[in-house]
Scaffold this active site. Structure first.
Site, short mmCIF file in Angstrom:
data_model
loop_
_atom_site.label_atom_id
_atom_site.label_comp_id
_atom_site.label_asym_id
_atom_site.label_seq_id
_atom_site.Cartn_x
_atom_site.Cartn_y
_atom_site.Cartn_z
N GLY D 143 50.31 89.01 52.03
CA GLY D 143 51.49 88.67 51.25
C GLY D 143 52.11 89.90 50.63
CB CYS D 144 55.56 90.63 49.60
SG CYS D 144 55.96 89.08 48.76
#
Lengths: 329, 329, 329, 329
Positions: D143-144
């Site tokens: 995920g970012c």
């Protein structure tokens, strides 16, 4: 692998050139200097960025081409040195755009610093000057607004598709990077964000440049400042010649630019061009629509790429006999 | 203390009206409702905000005036109920702006829902309809773009200061709040921020409204979407009548609006109006400049205030015999 | 009707004060001056704005209260003159916030210009100093970041609801208006728009102010620059004392501020406060949520209103025995 | 030249991958499809953009690698098909990030659609999993937010440089592109521009992912929504182990990442990383500073590049035995 120098590398156009050249397969920036005589070298602004060396004209001898990313007025002396060393020069400033030194003086408020060079300069709107650029030693890179106005307009004027007496309105909107990196009231965040305005109404320096290349002063040019960083959208209002419809104007532009990789004329029924279609590209997107008695032409470019550093690289590629699109996204 | 209802209070114009009325010394919003029949009441979006009640037409009997902040099409039925109860109505939608039901149908794509009311509606551009508004029971509040275009243009047309055959260009730029609060591709942050575009070229619904009030279809209107929330800047290009200079146009506007508290025409030599000069105010700022064969007129308003809720309140104040500027910043 | 002077009226806080006072029913700005000795009067920036007179300390005799909207360092001399004339003074600069002149010198890098006044100054965080402000002749208006941090924190420290040994994190984000109107690299549009960064990590001047008022240096304060004009959102991370849950912290804050018109503590289950909830208001909105071992408190203010000019007016109202909320939206 | 498919190409991560692959010297996107079964092909949004074909799993047989740019939940079925055809798969959704299906169900609210694949998935934080990625057939792209938090944190946890009992604060701020291309209240321009807020406090789905990879739930993660399009800046607050200073933490990170081309740890005394340093790049920039009892670590990435499509390409390059940096700016 050919080599080039960037003089004035700390400004927006210089940095954009550095970014483009980082991906160029056949041209490398081997000399990266400030434009101000006597100025100290500039360390990287952030880790990973290049150092900008002090100005040293002797180093221009070591490269094939020279990009001048200087303020107007400052470019001429450096151009003289580079031309004396027999280098190809693309000047991104306004110094060599106006052919008539009197026009320069009226427009920029001081005598031209090197009028003897004006005759050697080619106005580098590539799609309309490709052959002359290939032969040129000195190219005046067009202004950002003029690029966005002239690309859609020149074919219509040349093809006599417009009413020869009617005014042409060029209502142009630019992001703030056009105003450069120097701090100013005009570019203070509090004066730009959530704001919008016209400026230089009837007096902007790009009007004489547009008039010169279009061959007419009937063009009424009004610039506006957008709260964006990159991009120009120009909305042109033209009066067609008798019997000419919007469709004919669109067709003429589509035909004229059909084989140009960096100009795209939209088909009828397509959405309007937006800044985001052209940001970070060397493209000019153009749409044509009828609106009552007039035809409305919109044209979008990235002012830092097609309106400055991208077009400059396109010119340099031609001058150095490299593929025209090398390094251009 | 007089009272009013806001129908459709959850949208941008409804909320702006609530904010204005919170400071009004003589008018209070005592009925605050949604516009959608059958819709549930809406709790406050944030602590401290008002609850929006379900629609209940019977409650319109308890107020002096009714503001309709509904989508076009939905206003007519509510207007009928309010007028039947003998209330003063200001409709911020487009339902009563076009006098000709055929024009409405062409423009909005469906038959007018209450054509019998059209004859009773006054177009509430206050500075040009003050006396009729004072007598009116139903006011059609002008569109945001038309307000910004008509205020500078009407005195010039009425004074015959313009070439009667030349087209007039109205290049208009609006913030996104003009597109309303509903989610859409068009107003997604990723499609607006660091972007700009023209839209509705030759087809926007505000053109017939402008043409009706100006009495001519020579006006070429092009809207654009700015990456700002509030404000419209319109750049008008007009051809003066023979012998009329930009100064005469400016003087005519300054004289016409000299005693109007909400219109300010700049002197020669003043900076251009900016959105920030008029945001959160009910002002229209206008500047006039010569540019080659044309005269360039710029006009700035806050689309949510002078272009919507502020002008609506100005109308309601007049209809209820209150001081015209009450509650207006 | 009472009267006041604004010294340093051309900056953001001065202009905000002018806007607030334009709607104040009992206090009028009758003296509006620059803060720089010898500086020329400033004409209106746009038509309709006030002229800012040259500095003339003698004119302070004609008003009841004096607002100092000057850079730090410059306020002291003017405060001395105003106090000598027995006027009430609210200083929006940092000159009288730190009680210890050695702390001032460490923090601001020069000796305090008027240490003899420090003992007379009251730190004007109204909700915690109301009675002292009412008696004060000189009020140091709190900094914008400290206001957003201290309002949620002080009741928890005073109520011993927090672990007395654990650090407290104050991760704060501010719009650019906090950096003032002067042009700078930091506030150039190209350096703010579509950007975000921390600054002054471990070294910002507001930390000693927070520490002084909180009575502890355990607070780790990190400011960040948001690409917005107005507003501060502070995210605080606190370690509750043994046996204290997030709900108890929320309840304590809700109880403490239940009768405060300008502080609103959200109930559990409410959305998070956003800048838009408080922009253009004098409100501080606070929410409390559990997150693993810590409690996360968010607090939002408009840095130009509750964080500067609004709180200054709140202080002045108290000092002049006017209703505390007069002129405050 | 190797080939790949992009499934779900119309979203932001799909388009970013297309842009990156357009410059990749050894990998070409030959299959570009929507992710929704039965959805029609999508024509280009603007002239010059690619058509997105309807979903056709059979076409996955024709490529070497498959990128899944789908919403969570939708990726599993396509991954199964691709793995059955013996293709290398990088999944940009959350489907394979959490190793424990119960954790997935708690976090995403439904049973995992393909729990039998979880054991085969490698968490593709390249700098910490390079060898496993090279061997993997299925990579879960991080995920970012986790990418921006784990890159600075993992070396400190592994090196036992932090107090093992103290909480770690991860105060993270992201641009709106992290919320995807679908329209929503949350991403309406009017709700983002000139605004800022925390969201998902104590409840965001990326927290369990961070906890899993860090091996501890002491990390308190709070996301915020920035009014920018691209970029995440995370501000981490860590308590050093006894005797460990900020300098030692910085040195450990600099040493750990000295040979990593996509992670840059700033020297002491350097300015803070800004979003603009990393936008449109695959870089993670990290700075370390002391602040009272804590150490403040800031980390900046472009959420669409290093936080999504760039890291995905880095993973795919490794899986296909291509140079890791190919196609990455």
């Amino acid at each position: 692998m050919k080599t080039c120098a960037i003089v004035g590398a700390s400004g927006y156009t210089g940095r954009e050139l550095l970014a483009l050249l980082a991906r160029h397969p056949r041209l490398r920036a081997t000399v990266v200097m400030t434009a101000r005589p006597g100025a100290a070298p500039e360390p990287p602004q952030f880790p990973g960025e290049p150092t900008i060396d002090a100005l040293d004209l002797a180093r221009l001898r070591d490269v094939d081409g020279v990009f001048l990313c200087t303020p107007h007025g400052a470019a001429s002396a450096i151009a003289q040195a580079a031309l004396a060393a027999d280098k190809r020069v693309v000047d991104l400033s306004a110094d060599f755009r106006l052919r008539d030194p009197a026009n320069y003086q009226r427009t920029y408020g001081s005598a031209h610093p090197a009028p003897e060079l004006l005759g050697r300069a080619v106005y580098g709107l590539v799609e309309h000057q490709r052959e002359r650029v290939q032969q040129a030693q000195l190219v005046a890179n067009p202004g950002c607004y003029p690029t966005s106005v002239l690309l859609p307009l020149l074919p219509l004027l040349q093809g006599r598709l417009l009413d020869a007496n009617a005014p042409i309105v060029a209502d142009c909107k630019s992001g703030t990077s056009g105003a450069g990196k120097a701090v100013s009231e005009r570019t203070h965040f509090g004066n730009v964000h959530e704001n919008f305005l016209a400026y230089g109404v009837g007096t902007h320096r790009h009007a004489p440049e547009i008039w010169q290349e279009a061959g007419t002063q009937r063009i009424v040019f009004t610039p506006h400042l957008l709260p964006v960083f990159r991009g120009i959208l120009s909305t042109l209002y033209v009066t067609p010649a008798a019997g000419v419809a919007a469709d004919a104007i669109r067709s003429a532009l589509r035909e004229r630019y059909a084989r140009e990789p960096f100009v795209r004329v939209y088909e009828a029924g397509t959405p309007q061009p937006e800044l985001r279609c052209v940001q970070h590209t060397n493209q000019c997107h153009i749409a044509v629509a009828a609106s009552g008695p007039l035809v409305v032409i919109t044209s979008a470019i990235d002012n830092l790429v097609k309106g400055a550093s991208g077009q400059a690289l396109q010119n340099m590629n031609l001058m150095l006999s490299l593929p025209e699109g090398d390094g251009l996204p």
